[in-house]
Design a protein around this motif. Structure first.
Motif, short mmCIF file in Angstrom:
data_model
loop_
_atom_site.label_atom_id
_atom_site.label_comp_id
_atom_site.label_asym_id
_atom_site.label_seq_id
_atom_site.Cartn_x
_atom_site.Cartn_y
_atom_site.Cartn_z
N ASP A 855 0.96 -1.29 0.17
CA ASP A 855 0.06 -0.15 -0.66
C ASP A 855 0.53 0.85 -0.08
N ASP A 856 2.03 1.36 1.03
CA ASP A 856 2.97 2.38 1.32
C ASP A 856 2.93 2.83 -0.41
N VAL A 857 3.29 1.14 -1.63
CA VAL A 857 4.01 2.18 -2.80
C VAL A 857 3.04 2.31 -3.41
N LYS A 858 2.36 2.04 -3.52
CA LYS A 858 0.74 1.84 -4.80
C LYS A 858 0.57 3.54 -4.09
N LYS A 859 1.36 4.40 -3.25
CA LYS A 859 0.74 6.10 -3.24
C LYS A 859 2.66 6.72 -4.01
N ILE A 860 3.62 6.06 -4.03
CA ILE A 860 4.29 6.61 -5.09
C ILE A 860 4.29 7.23 -6.22
N VAL A 861 4.23 4.86 -6.68
CA VAL A 861 4.05 4.87 -7.96
C VAL A 861 3.10 3.30 -8.58
N PRO A 862 2.07 3.70 -9.14
CA PRO A 862 1.05 3.06 -9.50
C PRO A 862 1.64 2.23 -10.11
N PHE A 863 2.04 0.98 -9.73
CA PHE A 863 2.04 -0.39 -10.32
C PHE A 863 1.25 -1.17 -11.05
N GLU A 864 1.17 -1.71 -12.04
CA GLU A 864 0.54 -2.42 -12.88
C GLU A 864 -0.03 -3.77 -11.98
N ASN A 865 1.09 -4.22 -12.01
CA ASN A 865 1.21 -5.71 -11.58
C ASN A 865 2.60 -5.48 -10.31
N ILE A 866 1.79 -6.06 -9.04
CA ILE A 866 2.75 -5.96 -7.97
C ILE A 866 2.29 -7.02 -7.24
N TYR A 867 3.50 -8.22 -7.23
CA TYR A 867 3.36 -9.51 -6.40
C TYR A 867 4.68 -9.60 -4.81
N LEU A 868 3.99 -10.27 -3.99
CA LEU A 868 4.68 -10.39 -3.09
C LEU A 868 4.94 -11.68 -2.37
N GLN A 869 6.46 -11.87 -2.67
CA GLN A 869 7.17 -12.88 -2.80
C GLN A 869 7.81 -13.78 -1.41
N LYS A 870 7.62 -14.78 -1.16
CA LYS A 870 8.49 -14.74 0.13
C LYS A 870 9.77 -15.32 -0.08
N ALA A 871 10.93 -14.66 -0.25
CA ALA A 871 12.40 -14.78 -0.39
C ALA A 871 12.72 -16.62 -0.33
N SER A 872 13.54 -17.60 -1.36
CA SER A 872 13.73 -18.47 -1.29
C SER A 872 14.67 -18.85 -0.02
N ALA A 873 14.54 -19.79 0.74
CA ALA A 873 15.56 -19.93 2.28
C ALA A 873 17.23 -20.24 1.83
N ALA A 874 17.65 -20.05 0.21
CA ALA A 874 18.87 -19.84 0.10
C ALA A 874 18.91 -18.49 0.07
N VAL A 875 17.98 -17.65 -0.09
CA VAL A 875 18.21 -15.79 -0.27
C VAL A 875 18.28 -15.64 1.65
N SER A 876 17.19 -16.26 1.58
CA SER A 876 16.78 -15.33 3.02
C SER A 876 18.07 -15.87 4.52
N ILE A 877 18.75 -17.48 4.21
CA ILE A 877 19.81 -17.11 5.64
C ILE A 877 20.82 -15.63 5.46
N LYS A 878 20.61 -15.30 4.51
CA LYS A 878 21.82 -14.25 4.24
C LYS A 878 21.35 -12.86 4.68
N CYS A 879 20.16 -12.66 4.87
CA CYS A 879 19.27 -11.14 5.36
C CYS A 879 18.59 -11.37 7.21
N GLY A 880 17.90 -12.42 6.51
CA GLY A 880 17.27 -12.92 8.51
C GLY A 880 16.34 -12.15 8.15
N TYR A 881 15.33 -11.94 9.24
CA TYR A 881 13.77 -11.31 9.57
C TYR A 881 13.56 -10.40 9.11
N GLY A 882 12.75 -9.62 8.93
CA GLY A 882 12.46 -7.89 8.52
C GLY A 882 12.94 -7.49 6.96
N THR A 883 13.79 -8.54 6.25
CA THR A 883 14.32 -7.94 5.15
C THR A 883 13.84 -8.16 4.17
N PHE A 884 13.12 -6.95 3.17
CA PHE A 884 12.41 -6.93 2.13
C PHE A 884 12.97 -6.17 1.12
#
Length: 891
Positions: A855-884
């Motif tokens: 919702d915060d993004v839409k206030k700035i740029v009206p993207f036509e398609n927005i996808y919410l995607q959980k990062a893969s486990a191989a990526v997550s272990i490098k970043c940790g909780y709260g990363t986006f």
């Protein structure tokens, strides 16, 4: 004395001696002679003693060095030693002690340049020339600044020394160039003579192979023809089995003869590609009829797919095209013990009215090891010679196929995984002869002519008469027996002259004419028949019946006026069919035969068409799951290694479970890219449903995925690996773009890759980290830096740039407030953003928190398609909780 000198010179000039050795010896002799002359002059004019001694030592050492260099076969080393002596000793001494610029030594520099240029090769020659030039320049500069250090000659000595040097060097240069020319001329003449001998040998070889082919085909014709008659009769099972073995062995021998003859033609440049219009469906049916029987004998499933959009008629060399495909299919059957062999034919029309046809032959056989693929098309070479020694054949098949494809202007490639099977892909561009399409290639309607052991009489024509002309009585007997059941009246003639006598007396419906006959060959006889005064057969069909195989011979017979062309050994079904086609229709009674079709477990029509280009990627591309399923994008999983074992990313290990394992524990968790072998297996599986693969990998500096995929792709001809330069969904966004290009009809892999190169520089992949602990545990930052960041509430923003991950900015403060600043910063300059797609990739956030970011993004740029995607486990272990992260493209 004269005889010894002459023998010595002849020994040097002996053409059997290596030309480099001869040039080296002669140049050394000339150089030594010139120096001896110079020594004599120096003694007469009273030159410096050091110069004289140096020249004398050189004239003694040079022959010795040359002798040992020739004897030890170290010519280049000997030449290098002599050249070094000239550059470092003779030239400086001649300059410094021979009067400098007022002596004849300066003229000897020309000799030095020529000598080095003639006796040395490659980089060593360039180095020595450079050193010589450096010495010359250095000594001239030295003379200019320190003229008193050089003992200059007086005027008379200068002139005398210069004249002597000019004559000595001039004669040396003359003889050097003269001898060099003479040797090279002799060598060229020798090469011309050798080429002529080789050409004569090739011609003799071609004549031999052509004669051998003709002579061997004649008895094989007898064996196969008479054996056919045995198989037609009601004989015991044992006799029938023996006859079938004879038939198989005869055809194998015929195949060997054809391979040898074709290889001979190709090597001599006599192989010609004769293009003509041909029926695509008929050609493929004939190939199927030949191949499916062999596949069935081994218990293999034979399947075929033909693109319904294929034009019904094309313009190419049908004979050679059939030879290519039958060779590849027979090869696949030979090396496949269980499973299947398939032929797929795909077509796409080009802008210039041609058809780009791809023929793919796939099998589940032994496969080809990676190291043997470069040598696969070499003549007489086999994969695993010891293991496959029981397999029949000459080893010429693939070599002939490769050279025929090249002659036809096409390409052939191979994909193979050792022990799992192979795929040969032939690409040929052909002219479209008819715009109508072939439609469904229904194998069920193809006559089962492949069963050669069951004879079916196709017609009777008791009112028709045929004249068979051949100088071999056995060949006449074979044709008469093969046509016996048709009730034709068959007359024979054993020469062209006998044939002309008979055509004056009787009108025949067809004449079967052998080509190579003594006194009057078949072509001469045909022309005589057409012009025969009072002849009764001027306009009747004449069929060339010959042992000369090949499309070039087919063109010859067509050009000379024959109506058809049959190759010995005569195929019984083809002979009967040809005669039936040419007989007057009103005199023929066709006999209906019981319909036969291929049994479903023997041959299958594939219903699934191969995808022209398939886009694949790794699990770390973090593509939204709904898009992977909808767009059918194959994904190979990374692995996550924890203390308990190894799990496949996504399939066995989710990001949430892995982060929970890491959180509060000291367990070691690492991600691993697929191995080369795993990529090979993945690509091999995907190629069963695609003609080409473009695999899009993450940034090469982030993991070994790109490197391993590239190495695996070397096993395959049609797998391209593209490095996205991105991480996580940045790679995924490129995958979606590539898929869009492929589905839009862009079928050129190079063009797609070119478009991806332009696109990847427009992708923006950034993310913000809540806790730096995971960056430390992943090896991105040190433990000290991590503690400082946590103490000062630093939150780094990461960005994929130049194929690596870099910290683009450091945010300070509470993460809840910082993330809003990050969003505004990441979406800076909204007017330059491509608003088509945004992927929000996150780790450990609740769904509601992720939707709030959306919702915060839409206030700035009206993207036509927005996808919410959980990062893969191989990526997550490098970043940790709260990363986006926010991943999108700029315009």
């Amino acid at each position: 004395m004269y005889k010894r000198v002459r023998a010595f010179i002849l020994n040097i000039l002996n053409s059997e001696r290596n030309i480099r050795a001869r040039i080296f010896i002669l140049l050394t002799i000339i150089g030594v002679a010139a120096m001896l002359l110079s020594v004599a002059v120096d003694v007469v004019f009273g030159e410096n003693l050091i110069e004289i001694i140096t020249l004398i030592l050189t004239t003694v050492l040079a022959p010795l060095i040359t002798y040992f260099a020739i004897k030890k076969d170290k010519i280049q080393l000997g030449a290098a030693v002599l050249a070094s002596g000239v550059v470092f000793v003779v030239v400086p001494v001649a300059f410094l002690f021979g009067g400098g610029l007022t002596g004849g030594g300066i003229i000897w520099y020309c000799f030095a340049y020529l000598y080095i240029g003639l006796i040395l090769e490659g980089k060593l020659r360039a180095v020595m020339i450079a050193l010589l030039s450096t010495f010359v320049v250095s000594m001239c500069i030295f003379t200019f600044y320190f003229p008193n250090q050089i003992e200059n000659h007086d005027r008379s000595m200068w002139y005398a020394d210069s004249i002597a040097a000019i004559i000595s060097v001039g004669l040396a240069v003359y003889f050097m160039v003269r001898i060099q020319y003479r040797l090279l001329f002799d060598e060229n003449q020798h090469a011309i003579e050798q080429a002529q001998k080789i050409d004569e040998l090739n011609k003799a070889q071609n004549r031999f192979f052509s004669s051998m082919s003709h002579e061997i085909r004649t008895p094989i014709n007898t064996i196969i023809g008479l054996n056919e008659m045995i198989l037609r009769d009601q004989v015991s099972g044992e006799v029938a089995e023996n006859a079938r073995n004879i038939q198989t062995a005869s055809k194998m021998l015929l195949s060997v003869i054809n391979d040898i003859l074709d290889m001979s033609k190709i090597e001599s440049g006599k192989m010609e590609i004769i293009k003509a219009q041909y029926d695509v469906g008929k050609m493929l049916s004939e190939i199927v009829n030949i191949v499916w029987v062999k596949a069935n004998e081994k218990g293999l499933k034979f399947s075929i797919y033909v693109d319904p959009s294929m034009p019904s008629a094309l313009f190419s060399d049908e004979v050679r095209l059939k030879q290519i495909l039958i060779n590849l299919l027979n090869n696949a059957i030979k090396y496949t013990e269980r499973g299947s062999v398939s032929l797929s034919v795909h077509c796409s029309k080009t802008s210039d009215g041609k058809a780009a046809v791809t023929y793919s032959v796939d099998d589940t056989g032994i496969g080809i090891s990676k190291e043997n693929i470069p040598y696969l098309f070499d003549a007489f070479r086999r994969e695993d010679e010891e293991k496959n020694r029981h397999i029949e054949g000459t080893g010429l098949g693939l070599s002939i196929v490769k050279q025929l494809v090249d002659l036809m202007g096409g390409t052939i490639s191979v994909n193979s995984v050792y022990s799992k099977g192979s795929s040969f892909i032939v690409y040929l561009e052909q002219e479209i002869a008819e715009e109508s399409i072939i439609g469904d290639f229904d194998i069920g309607k193809i006559r089962a002519e492949g069963d050669r052991f069951k004879y079916h009489q196709s017609f009777e024509a008791p009112e028709c008469s045929v004249l068979v002309v051949d100088d071999n009585s056995t060949n006449l007997l074979v044709v008469k027996k093969l046509l016996k059941d048709t009730r034709l009246t068959i007359d024979t003639a054993d020469s062209g002259m006998k044939c002309l006598e008979m055509t004056l007396k009787k009108r025949y419906d067809i004449i079967l004419m052998d080509h190579l006959m003594p006194q009057m060959d078949g072509i001469e006889c045909l022309h005589a028949i057409r012009e025969q005064a009072g002849g009764l057969c001027k306009d009747i069909p004449v069929v060339a019946l010959t042992a000369n195989a090949g499309s070039e011979n087919q063109a010859l017979y067509r050009r000379e006026g024959f109506d058809e062309y049959l190759v010995k050994p005569v195929d019984a079904v083809e002979l009967e069919h040809t005669v039936l086609t040419l007989l007057p229709k009103d005199k023929v009674m066709q006999i209906a035969e019981e319909g036969e079709s291929y049994e479903s477990d023997m041959i299958v029509r594939e219903m699934k068409k191969k995808i022209p280009i398939l886009i694949t990627t790794d699990s770390v591309a973090d593509i939204p799951h709904e898009l992977i399923a909808k767009l059918n994008i194959p994904v190979i999983s990374y692995k996550v290694r924890v203390n308990e074992g190894v799990f496949y990313d996504g399939a066995e290990a989710g990001s949430d479970s892995v982060i929970r394992t890491m959180d509060g524990n000291k367990v070691m968790v690492n991600s691993e890219a697929p191995t080369v072998a795993e990529y090979e297996e993945f690509f091999s599986e995907q190629l069963t449903r695609a003609q080409h693969i473009i695999h899009i990998s993450s940034a090469k500096r982030v993991s070994k995925g790109y490197v391993n995929a590239c190495e695996a792709a070397l096993t395959f001809y049609n797998v391209n690996v593209f490095e996205s330069g991105q991480i996580s969904s940045g790679t995924g966004l490129l995958v979606l773009y590539a898929k869009e290009l492929a589905e839009a009809g862009l079928l050129d892999t190079d063009q797609i890759i070119h478009e991806l190169e332009k696109k990847k520089n427009k992708i923006r992949t950034t993310c913000i980290i809540d806790k730096t602990e995971y960056l430390y545990r992943g090896g991105f930052i040190s433990g000290r830096v991590s503690k400082i960041c946590e103490a000062l509430m630093f939150h780094p923003a990461l960005e994929a740039r130049n194929s690596s991950i870099k910290i683009s900015r450091m945010w300070v403060g509470n993460f809840g407030r910082v993330k809003d600043k990050y969003i505004k910063s990441a979406l800076g300059q909204p007017s330059k953003i491509d608003t088509d797609t945004l992927i929000i990739t996150y780790v450990g956030l609740k769904r509601g928190d992720a939707e709030q970011i959306c919702d915060d993004v839409k206030k700035i740029v009206p993207f036509e398609n927005i996808y919410l995607q959980k990062a893969s486990a191989a990526v997550s272990i490098k970043c940790g909780y709260g990363t986006f992260g926010l991943i999108y493209a700029r315009k």
